[in-house]
Design a protein around this motif. Structure first.
Motif, PDB file in Angstrom:
ATOM      1  N   LYS A 126       0.826  -1.213   0.000  1.00 14.21           N
ATOM      2  CA  LYS A 126       0.000   0.000   0.000  1.00 14.21           C
ATOM      3  C   LYS A 126       0.858   1.261   0.000  1.00 14.21           C
ATOM      4  N   GLY A 127       0.542   2.172  -0.877  1.00 13.55           N
ATOM      5  CA  GLY A 127       1.201   3.476  -0.875  1.00 13.55           C
ATOM      6  C   GLY A 127       2.514   3.513  -1.636  1.00 13.55           C
ATOM      7  N   ILE A 128       3.057   2.345  -1.987  1.00 13.59           N
ATOM      8  CA  ILE A 128       4.345   2.347  -2.679  1.00 13.59           C
ATOM      9  C   ILE A 128       4.118   2.179  -4.179  1.00 13.59           C
ATOM     10  N   VAL A 129       4.504   3.195  -4.926  1.00 14.11           N
ATOM     11  CA  VAL A 129       4.379   3.122  -6.378  1.00 14.11           C
ATOM     12  C   VAL A 129       5.745   2.752  -6.933  1.00 14.11           C
ATOM     13  N   ALA A 130       5.806   1.689  -7.691  1.00 14.47           N
ATOM     14  CA  ALA A 130       7.097   1.261  -8.231  1.00 14.47           C
ATOM     15  C   ALA A 130       6.884   0.385  -9.448  1.00 14.47           C
ATOM     16  N   GLU A 177      18.943   7.489   0.430  1.00 14.68           N
ATOM     17  CA  GLU A 177      18.951   8.951   0.451  1.00 14.68           C
ATOM     18  C   GLU A 177      17.651   9.497   1.035  1.00 14.68           C
ATOM     19  N   THR A 178      17.695  10.760   1.379  1.00 11.70           N
ATOM     20  CA  THR A 178      16.492  11.395   1.913  1.00 11.70           C
ATOM     21  C   THR A 178      15.358  11.366   0.877  1.00 11.70           C
ATOM     22  N   GLY A 179      14.139  11.093   1.366  1.00 16.16           N
ATOM     23  CA  GLY A 179      12.969  11.130   0.485  1.00 16.16           C
ATOM     24  C   GLY A 179      12.779   9.906  -0.393  1.00 16.16           C
ATOM     25  N   THR A 180      13.545   8.840  -0.150  1.00 16.83           N
ATOM     26  CA  THR A 180      13.412   7.647  -1.015  1.00 16.83           C
ATOM     27  C   THR A 180      12.277   6.720  -0.566  1.00 16.83           C
ATOM     28  N   GLY A 181      11.696   7.009   0.593  1.00 14.54           N
ATOM     29  CA  GLY A 181      10.562   6.188   1.040  1.00 14.54           C
ATOM     30  C   GLY A 181      10.910   5.238   2.176  1.00 14.54           C
ATOM     31  N   LYS A 182      11.937   5.598   2.959  1.00 12.10           N
ATOM     32  CA  LYS A 182      12.363   4.679   4.038  1.00 12.10           C
ATOM     33  C   LYS A 182      11.263   4.524   5.083  1.00 12.10           C
ATOM     34  N   GLU A 183      10.645   5.647   5.464  1.00 10.32           N
ATOM     35  CA  GLU A 183       9.589   5.551   6.478  1.00 10.32           C
ATOM     36  C   GLU A 183       8.381   4.786   5.932  1.00 10.32           C
ATOM     37  N   LEU A 184       8.078   5.028   4.660  1.00  9.17           N
ATOM     38  CA  LEU A 184       6.964   4.320   4.018  1.00  9.17           C
ATOM     39  C   LEU A 184       7.197   2.804   4.073  1.00  9.17           C
ATOM     40  N   LEU A 185       8.440   2.395   3.813  1.00  9.84           N
ATOM     41  CA  LEU A 185       8.768   0.967   3.838  1.00  9.84           C
ATOM     42  C   LEU A 185       8.720   0.425   5.265  1.00  9.84           C
ATOM     43  N   LEU A 229      12.943   3.659  14.537  1.00 16.59           N
ATOM     44  CA  LEU A 229      13.959   4.644  14.921  1.00 16.59           C
ATOM     45  C   LEU A 229      14.520   5.269  13.652  1.00 16.59           C
ATOM     46  N   ASP A 230      13.999   6.467  13.332  1.00 16.64           N
ATOM     47  CA  ASP A 230      14.432   7.133  12.097  1.00 16.64           C
ATOM     48  C   ASP A 230      15.720   7.897  12.383  1.00 16.64           C
ATOM     49  N   GLU A 231      16.559   8.008  11.386  1.00 14.18           N
ATOM     50  CA  GLU A 231      17.870   8.680  11.503  1.00 14.18           C
ATOM     51  C   GLU A 231      18.680   8.119  12.671  1.00 14.18           C
ATOM     52  N   ILE A 232      18.750   6.816  12.736  1.00 13.53           N
ATOM     53  CA  ILE A 232      19.492   6.152  13.819  1.00 13.53           C
ATOM     54  C   ILE A 232      20.966   6.555  13.786  1.00 13.53           C
ATOM     55  N   ASN A 270      14.598  13.115  -4.239  1.00 13.02           N
ATOM     56  CA  ASN A 270      13.804  11.904  -4.448  1.00 13.02           C
ATOM     57  C   ASN A 270      12.291  12.161  -4.435  1.00 13.02           C
ATOM     58  N   VAL A 271      11.519  11.210  -3.873  1.00 13.13           N
ATOM     59  CA  VAL A 271      10.060  11.320  -4.030  1.00 13.13           C
ATOM     60  C   VAL A 271       9.517  12.564  -3.317  1.00 13.13           C
ATOM     61  N   ARG A 272      10.167  12.935  -2.200  1.00 10.38           N
ATOM     62  CA  ARG A 272       9.664  14.118  -1.495  1.00 10.38           C
ATOM     63  C   ARG A 272       9.757  15.351  -2.395  1.00 10.38           C
ATOM     64  N   GLU A 273      10.857  15.486  -3.096  1.00 12.43           N
ATOM     65  CA  GLU A 273      11.020  16.615  -4.021  1.00 12.43           C
ATOM     66  C   GLU A 273       9.983  16.531  -5.153  1.00 12.43           C
ATOM     67  N   MET A 274       9.736  15.296  -5.573  1.00 11.53           N
ATOM     68  CA  MET A 274       8.778  15.110  -6.658  1.00 11.53           C
ATOM     69  C   MET A 274       7.373  15.551  -6.218  1.00 11.53           C
ATOM     70  N   ILE A 275       7.027  15.213  -4.981  1.00 14.25           N
ATOM     71  CA  ILE A 275       5.709  15.614  -4.463  1.00 14.25           C
ATOM     72  C   ILE A 275       5.591  17.141  -4.530  1.00 14.25           C
ATOM     73  N   ASN A 276       6.644  17.847  -4.081  1.00 13.68           N
ATOM     74  CA  ASN A 276       6.602  19.313  -4.083  1.00 13.68           C
ATOM     75  C   ASN A 276       6.445  19.860  -5.499  1.00 13.68           C
TER      76      ASN A 276
HETATM   77  N1  LIG Z   1       7.590   4.610  -4.017  1.00 19.24           N
HETATM   78  C1  LIG Z   1       6.801   5.577  -3.549  1.00 19.24           C
HETATM   79  N2  LIG Z   1       5.558   5.706  -4.003  1.00 19.24           N
HETATM   80  C2  LIG Z   1       4.745   6.677  -3.556  1.00 19.24           C
HETATM   81  N3  LIG Z   1       5.089   7.576  -2.634  1.00 19.24           N
HETATM   82  C3  LIG Z   1       6.316   7.501  -2.126  1.00 19.24           C
HETATM   83  C4  LIG Z   1       7.231   6.497  -2.553  1.00 19.24           C
HETATM   84  N4  LIG Z   1       8.380   6.660  -1.871  1.00 19.24           N
HETATM   85  C5  LIG Z   1       8.196   7.711  -1.063  1.00 19.24           C
HETATM   86  N5  LIG Z   1       6.958   8.222  -1.193  1.00 19.24           N
HETATM   87  C6  LIG Z   1       6.421   9.404  -0.493  1.00 19.24           C
HETATM   88  O1  LIG Z   1       7.484  10.350  -0.428  1.00 19.24           O
HETATM   89  C7  LIG Z   1       7.509  11.011   0.816  1.00 19.24           C
HETATM   90  C8  LIG Z   1       8.843  10.775   1.483  1.00 19.24           C
HETATM   91  O2  LIG Z   1       8.921   9.399   1.866  1.00 19.24           O
HETATM   92  P1  LIG Z   1       9.555   8.937   3.268  1.00 19.24           P
HETATM   93  O3  LIG Z   1       9.274   9.947   4.343  1.00 19.24           O
HETATM   94  O4  LIG Z   1       9.154   7.547   3.511  1.00 19.24           O
HETATM   95  O5  LIG Z   1      11.077   9.038   2.852  1.00 19.24           O
HETATM   96  P2  LIG Z   1      12.361   8.853   3.779  1.00 19.24           P
HETATM   97  O6  LIG Z   1      13.333   8.096   2.975  1.00 19.24           O
HETATM   98  O7  LIG Z   1      11.946   8.281   5.107  1.00 19.24           O
HETATM   99  O8  LIG Z   1      12.854  10.348   3.929  1.00 19.24           O
HETATM  100  P3  LIG Z   1      13.843  10.965   5.065  1.00 19.24           P
HETATM  101  O9  LIG Z   1      15.149  10.229   4.972  1.00 19.24           O
HETATM  102  O10 LIG Z   1      13.986  12.379   4.615  1.00 19.24           O
HETATM  103  O11 LIG Z   1      13.148  10.790   6.353  1.00 19.24           O
HETATM  104  C9  LIG Z   1       6.343  10.464   1.617  1.00 19.24           C
HETATM  105  O12 LIG Z   1       5.239  11.331   1.434  1.00 19.24           O
HETATM  106  C10 LIG Z   1       6.061   9.120   0.966  1.00 19.24           C
HETATM  107  O13 LIG Z   1       4.712   8.766   1.107  1.00 19.24           O
END
Ligand SMILES: Nc1ncnc2c1ncn2[C@@H]1O[C@H](COP(=O)(O)OP(=O)(O)OP(=O)(O)O)[C@@H](O)[C@H]1O
Length: 474
Positions: free
Chosen positions: A161-165, A192-200, A261-264, A379-385
C-alpha cells in the motif's frame, strides 16, 4: 476445428498490423455479408449467427468489439436470445464492447441493453458510414480502457500500500520486504532522503502479525540529545526537574507492535549504549527507575547516512550496527530506478489532481522528458513538491516542464538548492549527453568532454550513470 458459423475473415495485406478484432453476431446471411464487407479492410472479422457459435467465437477470437443483433434464433422476432447472449458476453469478457443492433423502432430494447452494460446501440437499416463510426468509437473506447489498465498496473507494480514502483530495483526491495515483514528480525533501511524509508518501515509493520498493534516512530535527529533518552525510554516521577508524573517512552508505547527509529545514524553515542542494552535484554529502564520493564517490540531503523563511515569515524558503535542490521534494505535513489520517476510522477499527478480539485491533468511531452532526465536529488519528497506546484500552476489540462520548474533536458529552472547542486546537475547532464552522442564509447566521450578516461569513469561512478547503452542512468 473452425466453427462454420463463425468465419474468420482476415485481410492478409494488413495482417502484420491489424490487431483489432470484431465479432458480428447476425442471423441474416445478407446482412452478415454486407457488414463483413464494411469492415474487412481494417479489421479481423469473425461472424456468428446464433448464441452458441457466438460464444465459441468469443472464446476463440477474443474480440474487442461485438455487434449483436438482438433478434437471434430461436427467437428471431423477439430479443430474449439476444439479451441472454449479451449477459453471457459481459460475464465472460467484461471488457468487450458490445454494440446492440435493433430494429428501426426498437428504442425500448436499445435502452434496456445499454442499462445491462452494452456500450452502444445501432438501429437498422444498415448504413455503412454510421455503423463504421459507431464500431470505431467502440474500438477507441476499448483501447483507452486497456491503456488505462496498463497504466494503473504500471503505476503500482507492488502489492504494498502506498508504494508506487515499476523498476526492477524497487520491485526487488518490495519482494524482500514482503518476505521479511512476517518475521521479527531487526531491519535497517538505508537510502537517500525522500526515497521512502519511512513508508517501507510502515509497510513492514502493516504486513506483519503486529499490524493491529502500535507503530511508534521517533526521529533521533530531530530531538535534542538531552530529551531523546526520556522520549525513548520514558521517565519516573521526580527523575528530573519538571518530571511531575511518570511517563512511558516511545519504546514502551510500541509494546506489541513496531518501534521505528528514524535517523538512527544521528543517535548520540551515550544513548547508543543504552539502546544496545535494550535490544539485548528487551527490558526498558525508564530514567530515574531501578525497575526494568519488559517490552515486546520489533525494531526497524532507518538512516540516510553511511553507517560504515560513521563507524570508521568513531561516531557509531559497531556492535549496535550488527544488532540493528539483521536485514538491511538499501533503497535506491529515484535516479537509480529504471523508469520509476515517470510512473511515480503520474501517480502523484493523479492523487494531487484529485486533492486539489484539478482532475484529468496529464504531462505534456516536455514534462515527460524533463521528469525522466532530472536527477531528483530530493527523491520522491522533491517530486511531491514539484508535482503539487505544477498541479496548481498548470494553465490547461497539460502540465508542462515549466510548471514543474524543470527545463526539458531535466535541469532545474528555479529554486535550486545551491550552486553546487546546479553545477552537479549540469555536469551529470553533459556527461549523459556526451555518452549518448558517442554511443557510450568512453574514450570518445572523454575526448568530447575534454577530460581523461579515468576522470570520466570517476564521474560516472559519482553520478551513478550507467555506462552501457541499455541503461543511461537518467
Ligand atoms: N515509491 C513511492 N511511491 C509513492 N510515494 C512515495 C514512494 N516513496 C516515497 N513516497 C512518499 O514520499 C515522501 C517521502 O517518503 P519517506 O518519508 O518515507 O522518505 P524517507 O526516505 O523516510 O525520507 P527521510 O530520509 O527524509 O526521512 C512520503 O510522502 C512518501 O509517502
Amino acid at each position: 476445428m473452425e466453427d462454420p458459423d463463425a468465419v474468420k475473415n482476415t485481410n492478409k495485406g494488413h495482417v502484420a498490423v491489424v490487431t483489432r478484432r470484431l465479432l458480428i453476431v447476425e442471423d441474416d446471411p445478407g446482412l452478415q455479408s454486407q457488414m463483413r464487407w464494411c469492415f474487412s479492410e481494417d479489421l479481423e472479422v469473425a461472424v456468428a449467427s446464433d448464441r452458441d457459435s457466438a460464444l465459441a467465437a468469443l472464446r476463440r477470437e477474443e474480440p474487442d468489439v461485438v455487434t449483436l443483433d438482438l433478434g437471434l434464433p430461436p427467437d428471431p422476432g423477439g430479443a430474449t436470445e439476444g439479451f441472454a447472449l449479451l449477459e453471457d458476453i459481459l460475464r465472460l469478457s467484461p471488457m468487450t464492447k458490445v454494440i446492440v443492433v435493433t430494429g428501426r423502432e426498437d428504442k425500448e430494447n436499445a435502452v434496456k441493453a445499454i442499462g445491462m452494460g452494452a456500450s452502444d446501440f445501432y438501429q437498422k437499416p444498415l448504413d455503412a458510414d454510421i455503423l463504421t463510426f459507431v464500431v470505431n468509437r467502440a474500438f477507441r473506447l476499448a483501447e483507452l480502457e486497456r491503456e488505462n489498465q496498463a497504466l494503473a498496473r504500471q503505476g503500482n507494480g507492488t502489492n504494498i500500500k502506498g508504494i508506487v514502483a515499476a523498476s526492477p530495483q524497487m520491485l526487488g526491495i518490495c519482494r524482500t520486504l514482503e518476505k521479511v515483514a512476517p518475521t521479527d528480525v531487526t531491519t535497517l533501511i538505508t537510502g537517500e532522503t525522500g526515497t521512502g524509508k519511512e513508508l517501507l518501515a510502515r509497510a513492514l509493520h502493516d504486513l506483519s502479525p503486529r499490524a493491529g498493534k502500535p507503530f511508534a516512530a521517533i526521529n533521533c535527529a530531530a530531538i535534542p540529545e538531552n530529551l531523546l533518552e526520556s522520549e525513548l525510554f520514558g521517565y519516573e516521577k521526580g527523575a528530573f526537574t519538571g518530571a511531575t508524573q511518570s511517563k512511558k517512552g516511545k519504546i514502551e508505547s510500541a509494546n506489541g507492535g513496531t518501534l521505528f527509529l528514524d535517523e538512527i545514524g544521528d543517535m548520540p553515542m551515550a544513548l547508543q549504549a543504552k539502546l544496545l542494552r535494550f535490544l539485548q535484554e528487551r527490558m526498558v529502564d525508564r530514567v530515574g527507575s531501578v525497575q526494568p520493564i519488559p517490552v515486546d517490540v520489533r525494531v526497524v531503523c532507518a538512516t540516510h547516512r553511511n553507517v560504515k563511515d560513521l563507524i570508521d569515524a568513531g561516531d557509531f558503535r559497531e556492535d549496535l550496527y550488527y544488532r540493528i542490521s539483521e536485514i538491511t534494505l538499501d533503497v535506491p535513489s529515484v535516479r537509480e530506478r529504471d523508469g520509476d520517476a515517470l510512473v511515480i510522477a503520474q501517480s502523484l499527478l493523479k492523487t494531487l489532481g484529485k486533492e486539489l480539485d484539478r482532475p484529468n491533468l496529464s504531462f505534456a511531452e516536455d514534462a515527460v522528458n524533463a521528469i525522466s532526465s532530472y536527477s531528483w536529488p530530493g527523491n520522491v519528497r522533491e517530486m511531491i513538491n514539484k508535482v503539487k506546484r505544477a498541479t496548481i500552476m498548470a494553465d490547461g489540462k497539460r502540465v508542462t516542464a515549466e510548471d514543474l520548474e524543470l527545463s526539458c533536458d531535466g535541469t532545474v529552472t528555479g529554486n535550486q538548492l545551491n550552486l553546487r547542486q546546479v553545477r552537479e546537475i549540469a555536469e551529470r547532464q553533459a556527461i549523459i549527453q556526451a555518452l549518448r552522442s558517442c554511443n557510450f564509447n568512453m574514450a570518445q566521450a572523454s575526448r568530447l568532454l575534454g577530460i581523461t578516461r579515468p576522470t570520466l569513469y570517476n564521474l560516472t561512478d559519482k553520478y551513478r550513470i550507467e555506462t552501457s547503452q541499455t541503461e543511461t542512468g537518467t
